[in-house]
Motif scaffolding. Structure first.
Motif, short mmCIF file in Angstrom:
data_model
loop_
_atom_site.label_atom_id
_atom_site.label_comp_id
_atom_site.label_asym_id
_atom_site.label_seq_id
_atom_site.Cartn_x
_atom_site.Cartn_y
_atom_site.Cartn_z
N TYR A 15 1.02 -1.03 -0.12
CA TYR A 15 -0.03 0.03 -0.18
C TYR A 15 0.90 1.39 0.08
O TYR A 15 0.76 2.27 -0.63
N GLY A 16 1.97 1.38 0.66
CA GLY A 16 2.82 2.37 0.71
C GLY A 16 3.38 2.66 -0.61
O GLY A 16 3.73 3.74 -1.01
N GLU A 17 3.83 1.40 -1.50
CA GLU A 17 4.18 1.75 -2.77
C GLU A 17 3.41 2.19 -3.65
O GLU A 17 3.55 3.03 -4.38
N LEU A 18 2.10 1.93 -3.40
CA LEU A 18 0.80 2.08 -4.34
C LEU A 18 0.72 3.63 -4.02
O LEU A 18 0.52 4.34 -5.01
N LEU A 19 0.62 4.06 -2.71
CA LEU A 19 0.36 5.52 -2.44
C LEU A 19 1.61 6.31 -3.24
O LEU A 19 1.13 7.51 -3.57
N ALA A 20 2.78 5.88 -2.99
CA ALA A 20 3.81 6.62 -3.63
C ALA A 20 3.66 6.80 -5.12
O ALA A 20 3.83 7.52 -5.75
N LEU A 21 3.18 5.65 -5.77
CA LEU A 21 2.97 5.64 -7.28
C LEU A 21 1.74 6.73 -7.58
O LEU A 21 1.76 7.45 -8.53
N CYS A 22 0.89 6.68 -6.62
CA CYS A 22 -0.17 7.58 -6.84
C CYS A 22 0.22 9.04 -6.80
O CYS A 22 -0.06 10.08 -7.64
N ASP A 23 1.20 9.43 -5.88
CA ASP A 23 1.82 10.65 -5.74
C ASP A 23 2.60 11.00 -7.21
O ASP A 23 2.56 11.85 -7.56
N GLY A 24 3.27 9.88 -7.85
CA GLY A 24 3.81 10.08 -8.90
C GLY A 24 3.04 10.47 -10.08
O GLY A 24 3.32 11.31 -10.80
N LEU A 25 1.67 9.78 -9.84
CA LEU A 25 0.92 10.07 -11.22
C LEU A 25 0.23 11.33 -10.90
O LEU A 25 -0.14 12.21 -11.76
#
Length: 149
Positions: A15-25
């Protein structure tokens, strides 16, 4: 520690990785139509589908069994809905990944406004997904029938 509980720890990390990816998006969406680096778009495009697939697998192998084992709750309809949402997420993930790949390669068929809307819709949905699942994890952990072995 039991297998589902071990998978929950891996899920929380994912989930932390997914939220970081969302930040990139969000960074890409905020910078449209300027200052978007092809490398960033291509990196996000390459990471997106495997990360969402891993997240779903960990939810289905870790969280869902704990919810099914919860005392006094009927999770059948909720789990069926979550599984259906996973299918919809996979479709949206593929669309966003393809759009990012096209943008990174300088051949986006979408206007900057349309691309921004697509990205925002996706990352807002993913953030809500993560928040909802984290609440379910907290509920499963509070259930005395789900104490770690």
């Amino acid at each position: 520690m039991s297998e589902p509980h071990h998978r929950l720890e891996a899920l929380e990390q994912t989930y932390g990785e997914l939220l970081a990816l969302c930040d990139g998006l969000e960074t890409v969406a905020d910078s449209l139509p300027h200052a978007v680096t092809p490398r960033m778009c291509l990196t996000l495009a390459a990471s997106l589908e495997p990360l969402v697939a891993r997240t779903h697998r960990l939810e289905e192998e870790g969280l869902f069994p704990l919810l099914e084992a919860s005392q006094g709750r009927q999770w059948g309809p909720t789990l069926a809905r979550l599984r259906a949402e996973h299918l919809a997420d996979q479709s949206a993930t593929a669309e966003v990944s393809e759009a990012l790949h096209d943008l990174g390669n300088g051949r986006s068929a979408l206007s900057p406004d349309a691309m921004g809307y697509l990205l925002r819709s996706f990352f807002d949905s993913m953030r809500r997904h993560v928040q909802s699942e984290q609440e379910l994890i907290a509920m499963a952990r509070r259930d005395p029938g789900n104490a770690p072995d």
